[in-house]
Write a protein that holds these residues in place. Structure first.
Motif, PDB file in Angstrom:
ATOM      1  N   ARG A 117       0.808  -1.226   0.000  1.00 59.87           N
ATOM      2  CA  ARG A 117       0.000   0.000   0.000  1.00 59.87           C
ATOM      3  C   ARG A 117       0.843   1.278   0.000  1.00 59.87           C
ATOM      4  N   LYS A 118       2.174   1.115  -0.286  1.00 60.52           N
ATOM      5  CA  LYS A 118       3.065   2.283  -0.343  1.00 60.52           C
ATOM      6  C   LYS A 118       2.910   3.144   0.911  1.00 60.52           C
ATOM      7  N   SER A 119       2.980   2.493   2.057  1.00 55.01           N
ATOM      8  CA  SER A 119       2.778   3.198   3.328  1.00 55.01           C
ATOM      9  C   SER A 119       3.856   4.241   3.563  1.00 55.01           C
ATOM     10  N   GLN A 120       3.436   5.433   3.974  1.00 53.26           N
ATOM     11  CA  GLN A 120       4.366   6.501   4.324  1.00 53.26           C
ATOM     12  C   GLN A 120       4.708   6.421   5.807  1.00 53.26           C
ATOM     13  N   ARG A 152      -1.446   8.513  13.191  1.00 57.24           N
ATOM     14  CA  ARG A 152      -2.471   7.472  13.318  1.00 57.24           C
ATOM     15  C   ARG A 152      -3.573   7.664  12.269  1.00 57.24           C
ATOM     16  N   VAL A 153      -3.962   8.905  12.062  1.00 58.45           N
ATOM     17  CA  VAL A 153      -4.992   9.197  11.048  1.00 58.45           C
ATOM     18  C   VAL A 153      -4.495   8.782   9.674  1.00 58.45           C
ATOM     19  N   GLN A 154      -3.228   9.123   9.357  1.00 56.85           N
ATOM     20  CA  GLN A 154      -2.666   8.767   8.054  1.00 56.85           C
ATOM     21  C   GLN A 154      -2.609   7.248   7.878  1.00 56.85           C
ATOM     22  N   ASN A 185      -7.896   2.887   2.329  1.00 57.39           N
ATOM     23  CA  ASN A 185      -7.692   2.843   0.875  1.00 57.39           C
ATOM     24  C   ASN A 185      -7.375   1.419   0.421  1.00 57.39           C
ATOM     25  N   ALA A 186      -6.570   0.715   1.234  1.00 56.83           N
ATOM     26  CA  ALA A 186      -6.224  -0.675   0.894  1.00 56.83           C
ATOM     27  C   ALA A 186      -7.466  -1.546   0.884  1.00 56.83           C
TER      28      ALA A 186
END
Length: 357
Positions: free
Chosen positions: A292-295, A343-345, A352-353
């Motif tokens: 999921r290309k997590s930041q 946490r929100v991000q 989205n995933a």
């Protein structure tokens, strides 16, 4: 969404009924589990009640608008429905995020390791500042803190400090602190007033029970040694400190802050289990991040996650491009805003995933 919320409300009522049964007080573990479950469900139930109330008001206003018996009442109903529409959109987004399944690790306690990085004495002092920031944050959150291992620096701060935090959702909040923390400031030892850049690394490990990780005692080498540094009368008088080496992986843990060898061994085993569990957890995080290309939660502990710029009073979290200009209060433990944004991000990424699956 509504069907999910109906199920949650039904379960909430079942939990309330179970907790009102006098027999549940005879089983402390069950009562604790029910109390936690009720707490987890309560906010969503309140949101659902608010959502239903807004829907009912919206429907009532629609009827008034369709009847159109009084222009003034019709206009008031139309105005209120425009406001309700905005409130519903915001509330529904919040509910969607809250419906995202929690990671099972989030409810665990955590072991935090802070190590001085590049920057010599200033890096060690900054490691001490980070520890103090987390200590104050833990106090604000009502968490219990226990020191496990300390390696002091001659000029102040720590070359390394390891401590445990116990409380509600500790790992779920502290996990975002894993990574490289960079500081930009004029060191106390700098006579020319030049700004230096130093760094410290933070590792946050979920504390796990014996059932979570299986360790063969034949794979362990256990050494005892005398504790060093500040720590009471027992320091340097008895071999109470413990070092455990897990030979198959090469993992080494130490604990010297407890007064007895037995207590130090117990704490060291907790650290070892957490480190072994964390290796597998990091693999999972990297897999999820790739998907999921997590930041926010990449599992890359070497990544520079944050900069603390003292001359400008600025903190920047590079993962979510968040910049705040209240560095003084942040260093005093007011890091909730940063953690909440992270946490929100993370929840948005999970949402989205789920929608893409």
């Amino acid at each position: 969404m509504q069907s999910q919320l109906e199920k949650i409300k039904q379960r909430f009522e079942e939990v309330n009924a179970a907790m009102s049964d006098p027999a549940v007080f005879d089983d402390p573990d069950k009562y604790t589990a029910l109390t936690k479950e009720r707490s987890d469900l309560e906010e969503l139930v309140q949101d659902y009640d608010t959502w239903k109330d807004l829907i009912n008001r919206q429907e009532g206003n629609k009827e008034l608008i369709e009847m159109d018996e009084d222009p003034e009442i019709t206009e008031m109903a139309e105005t209120e429905n425009r406001e309700i529409k905005e409130q519903l959109a915001k509330l529904e987004e919040e509910i969607k995020i809250k419906l995202v399944p929690k990671d099972p690790e989030d409810s665990k306690n955590a072991i935090i390791e802070i190590r001085a990085g590049a920057g010599g004495d200033e890096a060690a002092i900054f490691a001490g500042d980070l520890f103090e920031m987390y200590r104050r944050y833990a106090d604000k959150m009502g968490w219990k803190q226990s020191l496990l291992s300390i390696n002091h620096s001659e000029k102040g701060g720590y070359k390394e400090i390891v401590f445990e935090l116990e409380g509600d959702e500790v790992f779920g909040r502290m996990k975002f602190e894993s990574g490289v923390h960079r500081v930009q400031r004029v060191p106390e030892t700098e006579s020319q007033g030049r700004v230096h850049t130093s760094a410290a690394t933070v590792a946050v490990l979920p504390e796990v029970e014996e059932v979570d990780v299986e360790i063969n005692t034949a794979d362990l080498r256990i050494d005892t040694f005398r504790a060093s540094g500040a720590g009471g009368q027992h320091v340097n008088k008895t071999d109470s400190a413990i070092r455990i080496t897990h030979e198959p992986t090469g993992i080494v843990v130490e604990c010297q802050e407890e007064r007895s060898q037995h207590q130090n061994k117990e704490k060291a085993m907790t650290m070892l289990r957490s480190k072994m569990y964390d290796i597998e957890l990091e693999k999972k995080q990297k897999e999820r991040a790739a998907e999921r290309k997590s930041q926010v939660s990449t599992g890359d502990r070497s990544a520079k996650i944050r900069t603390y710029n003292f001359p400008q009073g600025r903190l920047t979290d590079h993962r979510i491009n968040l910049t705040l200009y209240n560095l003084d209060s942040i260093m005093k433990g007011d890091i909730q805003e940063v953690i909440q944004e992270l946490r929100v991000q993370e929840n948005l990424e999970k949402l989205n995933a789920l929608s893409e699956a």
